[in-house]
Design a protein around this motif. Structure first.
Motif, PDB file in Angstrom:
ATOM      1  N   VAL A   4       2.523   1.669  -3.447  1.00  0.00           N
ATOM      2  CA  VAL A   4       1.577   2.135  -4.464  1.00  0.00           C
ATOM      3  C   VAL A   4       1.400   3.643  -4.353  1.00  0.00           C
ATOM      4  O   VAL A   4       1.437   4.360  -5.358  1.00  0.00           O
ATOM      5  CB  VAL A   4       0.222   1.404  -4.341  1.00  0.00           C
ATOM      6  N   TRP A   5       1.221   4.130  -3.141  1.00  0.00           N
ATOM      7  CA  TRP A   5       1.041   5.568  -2.954  1.00  0.00           C
ATOM      8  C   TRP A   5       2.293   6.349  -3.342  1.00  0.00           C
ATOM      9  O   TRP A   5       2.212   7.391  -4.012  1.00  0.00           O
ATOM     10  CB  TRP A   5       0.644   5.886  -1.507  1.00  0.00           C
ATOM     11  N   LYS A  16       0.839  -1.208   0.000  1.00  0.00           N
ATOM     12  CA  LYS A  16       0.000   0.000   0.000  1.00  0.00           C
ATOM     13  C   LYS A  16       0.874   1.259   0.000  1.00  0.00           C
ATOM     14  O   LYS A  16       0.610   2.209  -0.750  1.00  0.00           O
ATOM     15  CB  LYS A  16      -0.906  -0.021   1.225  1.00  0.00           C
ATOM     16  N   THR A  17       1.924   1.253   0.806  1.00  0.00           N
ATOM     17  CA  THR A  17       2.836   2.396   0.861  1.00  0.00           C
ATOM     18  C   THR A  17       3.537   2.590  -0.474  1.00  0.00           C
ATOM     19  O   THR A  17       3.664   3.727  -0.966  1.00  0.00           O
ATOM     20  CB  THR A  17       3.877   2.188   1.983  1.00  0.00           C
ATOM     21  N   ILE A  30       1.232   0.261 -11.345  1.00  0.00           N
ATOM     22  CA  ILE A  30       0.278   0.549 -10.270  1.00  0.00           C
ATOM     23  C   ILE A  30      -0.886  -0.445 -10.244  1.00  0.00           C
ATOM     24  O   ILE A  30      -1.194  -0.983  -9.172  1.00  0.00           O
ATOM     25  CB  ILE A  30      -0.196   2.016 -10.355  1.00  0.00           C
ATOM     26  N   ALA A  83       2.624   6.336  -7.131  1.00  0.00           N
ATOM     27  CA  ALA A  83       1.622   7.206  -7.764  1.00  0.00           C
ATOM     28  C   ALA A  83       1.988   8.682  -7.589  1.00  0.00           C
ATOM     29  O   ALA A  83       1.919   9.464  -8.547  1.00  0.00           O
ATOM     30  CB  ALA A  83       0.249   6.923  -7.173  1.00  0.00           C
ATOM     31  N   ILE A  84       2.398   9.049  -6.396  1.00  0.00           N
ATOM     32  CA  ILE A  84       2.775  10.444  -6.141  1.00  0.00           C
ATOM     33  C   ILE A  84       4.031  10.813  -6.926  1.00  0.00           C
ATOM     34  O   ILE A  84       4.108  11.890  -7.541  1.00  0.00           O
ATOM     35  CB  ILE A  84       2.962  10.685  -4.629  1.00  0.00           C
TER      36      ILE A  84
END
Length: 80
Positions: A25-26, A22-23, A62, A29-30
């Motif tokens: 992916v974020w 989860k970390t 992603i 994406a950022i």
């Protein structure tokens, strides 16, 4: 991830992997959004650059990680 492999992991290990995915992916994406915006800005300043393709191509990672995250979450939910 193979469902058989996930069933052999402990709940704590699954939770740790879910949090890590989860970390990542974020962060991805950022980071890709920032790079895309930077390359758009550079294209406006200096003309079109082929570097615009790089963040778009890397964004294909992603959905794969989101699918992996959902698989981990599904295994965690099945254990409750």
């Amino acid at each position: 991830m193979n469902q058989e492999v996930l069933s052999k992991l402990s709940t704590e290990e699954l939770l740790k992997r879910h949090t890590a995915v989860k970390t990542m992916v974020w962060l991805l994406a950022i980071g890709l959004t920032g790079v895309l915006l930077f390359f758009i800005y550079m294209s406006i300043q200096d003309g079109l650059t082929p570097l615009l393709v790089v963040p778009l191509a890397l964004s294909a990672i992603i959905p794969l990680n989101v699918k992996n995250m959902k698989t981990l979450k599904k295994e965690l939910d099945s254990r409750k």
